[in-house]
Design a protein around this motif. Structure first.
Motif, PDB file in Angstrom:
ATOM      1  N   LYS A  28       0.834  -1.199   0.000  1.00  0.00           N
ATOM      2  CA  LYS A  28       0.000   0.000   0.000  1.00  0.00           C
ATOM      3  C   LYS A  28       0.870   1.250   0.000  1.00  0.00           C
ATOM      4  CE  LYS A  28      -3.634   2.411   2.609  1.00  0.00           C
ATOM      5  NZ  LYS A  28      -4.491   2.374   3.821  1.00  0.00           N
ATOM      6  N   VAL A  29       0.673   2.118  -1.001  1.00  0.00           N
ATOM      7  CA  VAL A  29       1.384   3.387  -1.053  1.00  0.00           C
ATOM      8  C   VAL A  29       0.667   4.362  -0.120  1.00  0.00           C
ATOM      9  CG1 VAL A  29       2.070   5.338  -2.495  1.00  0.00           C
ATOM     10  CG2 VAL A  29       2.201   3.009  -3.408  1.00  0.00           C
ATOM     11  N   VAL A  30       1.356   4.808   0.920  1.00  0.00           N
ATOM     12  CA  VAL A  30       0.727   5.655   1.937  1.00  0.00           C
ATOM     13  C   VAL A  30       1.096   7.125   1.795  1.00  0.00           C
ATOM     14  CG1 VAL A  30       0.516   3.783   3.602  1.00  0.00           C
ATOM     15  CG2 VAL A  30       2.600   5.188   3.570  1.00  0.00           C
ATOM     16  N   GLY A  31       2.047   7.432   0.920  1.00  0.00           N
ATOM     17  CA  GLY A  31       2.432   8.824   0.754  1.00  0.00           C
ATOM     18  C   GLY A  31       3.438   9.004  -0.359  1.00  0.00           C
ATOM     19  N   GLU A  32       3.641  10.276  -0.740  1.00  0.00           N
ATOM     20  CA  GLU A  32       4.586  10.605  -1.801  1.00  0.00           C
ATOM     21  C   GLU A  32       5.372  11.852  -1.422  1.00  0.00           C
ATOM     22  OE1 GLU A  32       2.752  10.850  -5.654  1.00  0.00           O
ATOM     23  OE2 GLU A  32       1.394   9.165  -5.257  1.00  0.00           O
ATOM     24  N   ALA A  33       6.554  11.986  -2.018  1.00  0.00           N
ATOM     25  CA  ALA A  33       7.397  13.161  -1.799  1.00  0.00           C
ATOM     26  C   ALA A  33       8.104  13.493  -3.102  1.00  0.00           C
ATOM     27  CB  ALA A  33       8.419  12.893  -0.700  1.00  0.00           C
ATOM     28  N   ALA A  34       8.273  14.796  -3.373  1.00  0.00           N
ATOM     29  CA  ALA A  34       8.899  15.237  -4.621  1.00  0.00           C
ATOM     30  C   ALA A  34      10.318  15.758  -4.414  1.00  0.00           C
ATOM     31  CB  ALA A  34       8.043  16.323  -5.276  1.00  0.00           C
ATOM     32  N   THR A  35      10.752  15.884  -3.162  1.00  0.00           N
ATOM     33  CA  THR A  35      12.106  16.341  -2.859  1.00  0.00           C
ATOM     34  C   THR A  35      12.679  15.514  -1.719  1.00  0.00           C
ATOM     35  OG1 THR A  35      11.518  17.952  -1.135  1.00  0.00           O
ATOM     36  CG2 THR A  35      11.362  18.702  -3.429  1.00  0.00           C
ATOM     37  N   GLY A  36      13.994  15.606  -1.545  1.00  0.00           N
ATOM     38  CA  GLY A  36      14.610  14.899  -0.436  1.00  0.00           C
ATOM     39  C   GLY A  36      14.116  15.392   0.905  1.00  0.00           C
ATOM     40  N   ALA A  37      13.926  16.710   1.016  1.00  0.00           N
ATOM     41  CA  ALA A  37      13.433  17.287   2.266  1.00  0.00           C
ATOM     42  C   ALA A  37      12.027  16.787   2.579  1.00  0.00           C
ATOM     43  CB  ALA A  37      13.445  18.815   2.176  1.00  0.00           C
ATOM     44  N   GLU A  38      11.189  16.719   1.549  1.00  0.00           N
ATOM     45  CA  GLU A  38       9.837  16.194   1.748  1.00  0.00           C
ATOM     46  C   GLU A  38       9.890  14.729   2.155  1.00  0.00           C
ATOM     47  OE1 GLU A  38       7.278  16.745  -1.576  1.00  0.00           O
ATOM     48  OE2 GLU A  38       7.416  18.930  -1.543  1.00  0.00           O
ATOM     49  N   ALA A  39      10.813  13.990   1.587  1.00  0.00           N
ATOM     50  CA  ALA A  39      10.945  12.570   1.934  1.00  0.00           C
ATOM     51  C   ALA A  39      11.255  12.413   3.419  1.00  0.00           C
ATOM     52  CB  ALA A  39      12.031  11.920   1.087  1.00  0.00           C
ATOM     53  N   LEU A  40      12.149  13.260   3.938  1.00  0.00           N
ATOM     54  CA  LEU A  40      12.471  13.218   5.364  1.00  0.00           C
ATOM     55  C   LEU A  40      11.237  13.482   6.213  1.00  0.00           C
ATOM     56  CD1 LEU A  40      15.893  15.104   5.699  1.00  0.00           C
ATOM     57  CD2 LEU A  40      15.448  12.670   6.065  1.00  0.00           C
ATOM     58  N   ALA A  41      10.502  14.538   5.847  1.00  0.00           N
ATOM     59  CA  ALA A  41       9.323  14.920   6.625  1.00  0.00           C
ATOM     60  C   ALA A  41       8.250  13.842   6.562  1.00  0.00           C
ATOM     61  CB  ALA A  41       8.769  16.249   6.107  1.00  0.00           C
ATOM     62  N   ARG A  42       8.007  13.305   5.373  1.00  0.00           N
ATOM     63  CA  ARG A  42       6.966  12.287   5.208  1.00  0.00           C
ATOM     64  C   ARG A  42       7.358  10.975   5.887  1.00  0.00           C
ATOM     65  NH1 ARG A  42       2.110  13.534   4.200  1.00  0.00           N
ATOM     66  NH2 ARG A  42       1.615  12.152   2.452  1.00  0.00           N
ATOM     67  N   ALA A  43       8.643  10.669   5.874  1.00  0.00           N
ATOM     68  CA  ALA A  43       9.104   9.447   6.540  1.00  0.00           C
ATOM     69  C   ALA A  43       8.846   9.527   8.035  1.00  0.00           C
ATOM     70  CB  ALA A  43      10.586   9.229   6.262  1.00  0.00           C
ATOM     71  N   ALA A  44       9.118  10.696   8.620  1.00  0.00           N
ATOM     72  CA  ALA A  44       8.891  10.888  10.055  1.00  0.00           C
ATOM     73  C   ALA A  44       7.403  10.877  10.377  1.00  0.00           C
ATOM     74  CB  ALA A  44       9.518  12.200  10.511  1.00  0.00           C
ATOM     75  N   GLU A  45       6.605  11.444   9.484  1.00  0.00           N
ATOM     76  CA  GLU A  45       5.160  11.553   9.711  1.00  0.00           C
ATOM     77  C   GLU A  45       4.446  10.218   9.536  1.00  0.00           C
ATOM     78  OE1 GLU A  45       1.272  13.517   7.416  1.00  0.00           O
ATOM     79  OE2 GLU A  45       3.316  14.070   6.818  1.00  0.00           O
ATOM     80  N   LEU A  46       4.789   9.501   8.469  1.00  0.00           N
ATOM     81  CA  LEU A  46       4.035   8.306   8.091  1.00  0.00           C
ATOM     82  C   LEU A  46       4.657   7.005   8.608  1.00  0.00           C
ATOM     83  CD1 LEU A  46       3.303   9.327   4.384  1.00  0.00           C
ATOM     84  CD2 LEU A  46       1.707   9.420   6.310  1.00  0.00           C
ATOM     85  N   GLU A  47       5.951   7.010   8.907  1.00  0.00           N
ATOM     86  CA  GLU A  47       6.664   5.816   9.364  1.00  0.00           C
ATOM     87  C   GLU A  47       6.388   4.622   8.452  1.00  0.00           C
ATOM     88  OE1 GLU A  47       5.547   5.228  13.426  1.00  0.00           O
ATOM     89  OE2 GLU A  47       6.806   6.856  14.144  1.00  0.00           O
ATOM     90  N   PRO A  48       6.692   4.756   7.155  1.00  0.00           N
ATOM     91  CA  PRO A  48       6.450   3.651   6.219  1.00  0.00           C
ATOM     92  C   PRO A  48       7.418   2.498   6.460  1.00  0.00           C
ATOM     93  CG  PRO A  48       7.722   5.352   5.147  1.00  0.00           C
ATOM     94  CD  PRO A  48       7.335   5.906   6.498  1.00  0.00           C
ATOM     95  N   ASP A  49       7.056   1.333   5.965  1.00  0.00           N
ATOM     96  CA  ASP A  49       7.950   0.180   6.064  1.00  0.00           C
ATOM     97  C   ASP A  49       9.095   0.298   5.059  1.00  0.00           C
ATOM     98  OD1 ASP A  49       6.321  -1.311   8.018  1.00  0.00           O
ATOM     99  OD2 ASP A  49       4.877  -1.416   6.373  1.00  0.00           O
ATOM    100  N   VAL A  50       8.767   0.797   3.873  1.00  0.00           N
ATOM    101  CA  VAL A  50       9.747   0.918   2.796  1.00  0.00           C
ATOM    102  C   VAL A  50       9.627   2.292   2.145  1.00  0.00           C
ATOM    103  CG1 VAL A  50      10.530   0.005   0.566  1.00  0.00           C
ATOM    104  CG2 VAL A  50       9.687  -1.565   2.319  1.00  0.00           C
ATOM    105  N   ILE A  51      10.774   2.898   1.847  1.00  0.00           N
ATOM    106  CA  ILE A  51      10.799   4.152   1.100  1.00  0.00           C
ATOM    107  C   ILE A  51      11.492   3.895  -0.230  1.00  0.00           C
ATOM    108  CG2 ILE A  51      11.579   6.553   1.050  1.00  0.00           C
ATOM    109  CD1 ILE A  51      11.754   6.419   4.116  1.00  0.00           C
TER     110      ILE A  51
END
Length: 220
Positions: A28-51
């Motif tokens: 299940k895709v739970v989120g997306e990011a268009a920049t490295g900074a967004e990836a950091l923020a979304r990773a902390a927010e969503l705590e995905p299993d895989v990025i």
């Protein structure tokens, strides 16, 4: 259910990955990011299993984002690097940054799905081709450049040291089990202990660690 975050600056690429991964009942895709900074923020927010992390992105590239994510001990996400560039400098930087896998974007949908599942299971996506390149890169370094073996190596038992050597040669658990005449479960236990004692995240880091510290001998 494996929860996935897509980090890529191209919307069409993210859409394609979302369709491919969304077609599987266990992904299940739970989120997306268009920049490295967004990836950091979304990773902390969503705590995905895989990025699924692109390399070249605005603000911060995927390698730096991976480095920061892995360094955050509160974040348990595994990072799968996805890139169009089959370049050794990207490959080795991704491995050193702590990525759990490296996959080219021209891989098949089936390979992408399998890669996500592999890293989600806590394993590392280390193909024979990638292993050969790691061996060639670090195995070619002259012995004169070798540093003294790290103290942590002494914490390994003889069998654990042997398993580390075989992991560094790119052998799978099944191949190691056959070589040592033991069961796969026993090999898996040894690998886990090696990673724990050396403070390594997965077998990809074990391969790089072994060659950087000159404790691995390439197979002929």
């Amino acid at each position: 259910m494996t929860r996935v975050l897509l980090a890529d600056d191209h919307e069409m690429v993210r859409a394609g990955f979302r369709i491919i991964l969304g077609s599987q009942p266990d992904l299940k895709v739970v989120g997306e990011a268009a920049t490295g900074a967004e990836a950091l923020a979304r990773a902390a927010e969503l705590e995905p299993d895989v990025i699924c992390m692109d390399v070249q992105m605005p603000d911060m590239d995927g390698l730096e984002a991976t480095r920061r994510i892995v360094a955050d001990k509160s974040n348990t996400s595994a990072v799968l690097i996805l890139t169009t560039f089959d370049r050794d400098d990207y490959l080795f930087e991704a491995l050193r940054a702590g990525a759990s896998g490296f996959l080219l974007k021209n891989s098949t949908p089936e390979q992408l799905i399998d890669a996500v599942r592999v890293v989600a299971a806590g394993d590392a996506l280390l193909s024979p081709a990638v292993t050969r390149r790691v061996i060639e890169r670090f195995g070619a370094q002259p012995d004169a450049d070798a540093a003294e073996a790290p103290a942590s190596l002494a914490s390994l038992t003889d069998r654990e040291s042997e398993v580390l050597q075989l992991v560094a040669q790119g052998m799978s658990n099944a191949e190691i089990a056959t070589s040592l005449y033991v069961g796969e479960a026993t090999v898996k236990s040894h690998v886990s202990k090696v990673l724990q004692k050396l403070g390594l995240r997965d077998r990809i880091q074990a391969v790089v660690w072994a060659y950087e510290n000159r404790v691995a001998v390439p197979r002929a």
